[in-house]
Design an enzyme around this catalytic site. Structure first.
Site, PDB file in Angstrom:
ATOM      1  N   ARG A  27       4.197   1.222   1.713  1.00 29.56           N
ATOM      2  CA  ARG A  27       5.571   1.680   1.483  1.00 29.56           C
ATOM      3  C   ARG A  27       6.592   0.606   1.839  1.00 29.56           C
ATOM      4  O   ARG A  27       7.536   0.365   1.089  1.00 29.56           O
ATOM      5  CB  ARG A  27       5.858   2.965   2.263  1.00 29.56           C
ATOM      6  N   ASN A  45       4.526   8.642   1.351  1.00 23.98           N
ATOM      7  CA  ASN A  45       3.115   8.998   1.471  1.00 23.98           C
ATOM      8  C   ASN A  45       2.942  10.474   1.151  1.00 23.98           C
ATOM      9  O   ASN A  45       3.817  11.287   1.460  1.00 23.98           O
ATOM     10  CB  ASN A  45       2.617   8.770   2.902  1.00 23.98           C
TER      11      ASN A  45
END
Length: 98
Positions: A27, A45
């Site tokens: 990320r 996520n």
């Protein structure tokens, strides 16, 4: 902002990335890449171990991001990237991690 930038069509894509993509800085690296490409949207996520993202920008910017997502950061092991264009009037202000 140039005339070409104003005329460029903004596209929005929903993306899912599968493989070893959590716990490897995916990320954070995605946010950095999105900023470099001047994209907007978000990355997050999911509980099933995948990563999802909403990316918004020009077609050329999105193509470059999709190419990057196919491998991600060095520690990631991407096995699949799926994406679909979404129709929305919403315009994200920046790209961020959720």
């Amino acid at each position: 902002m140039s005339r070409n930038e104003l005329d460029e069509r903004i596209e929005t894509y929903y993306v899912r990335v599968r493989g070893v993509v959590q716990g490897v800085g995916f990320r954070h690296a995605t946010v950095r890449e999105a900023h470099a490409l001047k994209l907007r949207g978000w990355v997050a996520n999911l509980e099933d171990g995948t990563v999802e993202a909403m990316i918004q920008g020009s077609g050329a910017q999105i193509d470059r991001m999709l190419a990057w997502l196919r491998h991600g950061p060095p520690a990631a092991r991407v096995t699949e990237v799926t994406f679909e264009e979404r129709q929305t009037e919403r315009r994200f202000e920046r790209f961020q991690q959720q």
